[in-house]
Design an enzyme around this catalytic site. Structure first.
Site, PDB file in Angstrom:
ATOM      1  N   SER A   1     -13.670  31.183  25.904  1.00 11.80           N
ATOM      2  CA  SER A   1     -13.966  32.148  25.005  1.00 11.80           C
ATOM      3  C   SER A   1     -14.653  32.853  25.901  1.00 11.80           C
ATOM      4  CB  SER A   1     -14.561  31.699  23.911  1.00 11.80           C
ATOM      5  OG  SER A   1     -15.876  31.001  23.942  1.00 11.80           O
TER       6      SER A   1
ATOM      7  N   ASP B   1     -15.076  24.379  30.319  1.00 16.99           N
ATOM      8  CA  ASP B   1     -14.179  24.336  29.660  1.00 16.99           C
ATOM      9  C   ASP B   1     -12.730  25.081  30.560  1.00 16.99           C
ATOM     10  OD1 ASP B   1     -11.943  24.473  27.262  1.00 16.99           O
ATOM     11  OD2 ASP B   1     -12.965  26.176  26.420  1.00 16.99           O
TER      12      ASP B   1
ATOM     13  N   LYS C   1     -13.416  19.868  28.729  1.00 15.02           N
ATOM     14  CA  LYS C   1     -12.885  19.959  27.612  1.00 15.02           C
ATOM     15  C   LYS C   1     -11.088  20.855  28.026  1.00 15.02           C
ATOM     16  CE  LYS C   1     -12.569  23.011  24.454  1.00 15.02           C
ATOM     17  NZ  LYS C   1     -12.055  24.081  24.657  1.00 15.02           N
TER      18      LYS C   1
ATOM     19  N   GLU D   1      -6.845  21.997  25.949  1.00 11.96           N
ATOM     20  CA  GLU D   1      -6.078  22.244  24.833  1.00 11.96           C
ATOM     21  C   GLU D   1      -4.619  21.851  25.028  1.00 11.96           C
ATOM     22  OE1 GLU D   1      -6.304  26.704  23.874  1.00 11.96           O
ATOM     23  OE2 GLU D   1      -7.795  27.198  24.474  1.00 11.96           O
TER      24      GLU D   1
ATOM     25  N   GLU E   1      -9.390  23.273  15.524  1.00 14.44           N
ATOM     26  CA  GLU E   1      -9.503  25.105  15.943  1.00 14.44           C
ATOM     27  C   GLU E   1      -8.526  25.084  14.642  1.00 14.44           C
ATOM     28  OE1 GLU E   1     -10.888  27.406  18.677  1.00 14.44           O
ATOM     29  OE2 GLU E   1     -10.596  28.988  18.123  1.00 14.44           O
TER      30      GLU E   1
HETATM   31  O1  KIV Z   1     -13.774  28.368  24.194  1.00 11.61           O
HETATM   32  C1  KIV Z   1     -14.092  28.671  23.459  1.00 11.61           C
HETATM   33  O2  KIV Z   1     -15.077  28.380  23.321  1.00 11.61           O
HETATM   34  C2  KIV Z   1     -13.675  26.956  22.526  1.00 11.61           C
HETATM   35  C3  KIV Z   1     -14.051  26.552  21.490  1.00 11.61           C
HETATM   36  C4  KIV Z   1     -13.917  28.119  20.422  1.00 11.61           C
HETATM   37  C5  KIV Z   1     -13.627  24.972  21.005  1.00 11.61           C
HETATM   38  O3  KIV Z   1     -12.834  26.390  23.215  1.00 11.61           O
END
Ligand code: KIV
Length: 295
Positions: free
Chosen positions: A46, A84, A114, A116, A183
Site C-alpha cells: 500500500s 509484502d 505476506k 495475496e 480484508e
Molecule cells: O499493503 C497493505 O497495507 C496491506 C494491508 C492493508 C493489509 O496489505
C-alpha cells in the site's frame, strides 16, 4: 522490556489477546509504531498509494519494497517485521517467488513475508516454507486483483464466494501460513474463518471477530487522504497539525522571529574582531597578519 515478536509467537496468539498490526514504510514510522506497542509492522505494498502517489498497488516493484523494508528494519522494532510481496513478484515462477521473498529477508531485514491470494498460491507458499520463510496469507479484497475484481469490492458477499473463501483459508493454514489477513469481507465470513482455522486472522474491514486488526498508519493518525474506506477509524489529525506547524514556521521566517539568539551559532569574540578587520581592510593590506600573530 517486552520480548521480540516472532512468527511462532504470532501463531501462538491465536484466540488470545488481540494482535495489533499497522503499516510502516520508513524508519521514523516504524519507531512510532513500535513505541505504541505494535505486535506486527507490515511494510505493505500500500506504500504505492499511500506514500508514492500511485493510483493502485500494481506499480510497486520488489526493489522498492526491499528499500522501504530495510528502512523499517533499521528501527530494530520489537514488532515482527512483515514485508509484502508486490504484484508479479510471486506469480511467474515458484523459483522467482522464493528469490524475491529471500531479498525481502536478506536485503530488507524482514522476518516474514505476506502474499495475496488463495489456493492458487499453495505451491509458492510451500516452497517458501521449505526455504524457512514464514508466510502470512491475505484473502478477501486483495488489492493486487483490482482489475480482476472490477474495482475494490467487498468479497465473499454471496454464499458460494464466502464458502470458497473459507476453503481458501483452510488451504493456506494447511500449507503452513502463520496468520491470515482478511480484508474487505462480511463479518460472518471473517467470524467463520476465525472460528475454524487454527491460525490467527487479522482483519481490515472484516468485523470484530478476527484475532487481530490492521490499519494503514497514515489513515489511523490522519495523514491519509480525505476519502477513506468505511472500515477506517481515524484516531489523530496529524496532517492538520503538520500544516499548522509549517504555517507558524513560515510566518516566523517572514517576520524575522525565526531564528532567535538561542538558535544561532556565534564566533569567539576575538575571531569575530579579526574577521571584521579582514573584511573591512582596504585592498592590498596583509589580510592575515593579525591571525598569524595570534598563532
Ligand atoms: O499493503 C497493505 O497495507 C496491506 C494491508 C492493508 C493489509 O496489505
Amino acid at each position: 522490556m517486552a520480548t521480540k515478536m516472532t512468527a511462532p509467537k504470532v501463531l501462538a496468539a491465536k484466540g488470545g489477546e488481540k494482535l495489533r498490526m499497522v503499516t510502516a514504510y520508513d524508519h521514523p514510522t516504524a519507531q512510532i509504531a513500535d513505541r505504541a506497542g505494535a505486535d506486527i509492522i507490515l511494510v505493505g505494498d500500500s506504500l504505492a498509494n499511500v506514500v508514492l502517489g500511485y493510483d493502485d498497488t500494481l506499480s510497486v516493484t520488489i526493489d522498492v519494497m526491499v528499500h522501504h523494508t530495510a528502512a523499517v528494519a533499521r528501527a530494530k522494532p520489537r514488532a515482527l517485521i512483515v514485508g509484502d510481496m508486490p504484484w508479479l513478484s510471486f506469480h511467474v515462477t515458484v523459483a522467482e517467488a522464493v528469490r524475491n521473498a529471500g531479498r525481502l529477508i536478506k536485503e530488507g531485514g524482514a522476518e516474514a513475508i505476506k502474499l495475496e491470494g488463495g489456493r492458487k498460491r499453495l505451491p509458492v507458499i510451500r516452497a517458501l516454507r521449505d526455504a524457512e520463510i514464514p508466510v502470512m496469507g491475505h484473502l478477501g479484497l486483495t488489492p493486487q486483483s483490482v482489475h480482476a475484481m472490477g474495482g475494490y469490492r467487498v468479497q465473499g458477499k454471496r454464499a458460494h464466494a464466502a464458502y470458497e473463501l473459507v476453503s481458501d483459508a483452510h488451504a493456506l493454514a494447511d500449507a503452513g501460513v502463520f496468520a491470515i489477513v482478511l480484508e474487505g469481507v462480511p463479518d460472518v465470513v471473517a467470524a467463520k474463518v476465525t472460528e475454524e482455522v487454527p491460525v490467527p486472522t487479522i482483519g481490515i474491514g472484516a468485523g470484530p471477530s478476527c484475532d487481530g486488526q490492521v490499519l494503514v498508519f497514515h489513515d489511523v493518525v490522519g495523514l491519509g487522504g480525505d476519502h477513506l474506506p468505511k472500515f477506517v477509524r481515524r484516531y489523530g489529525a496529524l496532517r492538520d497539525e503538520a500544516v499548522a506547524a509549517l504555517e507558524a514556521f513560515f510566518a516566523d521566517v517572514r517576520s524575522g522571529e525565526f531564528p532567535r539568539e538561542e538558535e544561532t551559532y556565534h564566533m569567539p569574540e576575538e575571531s569575530a574582531r579579526v574577521f571584521r578587520e579582514l573584511t573591512e581592510a582596504p585592498a592590498g593590506d596583509d589580510l592575515f597578519a593579525d591571525e598569524a600573530m595570534e598563532r
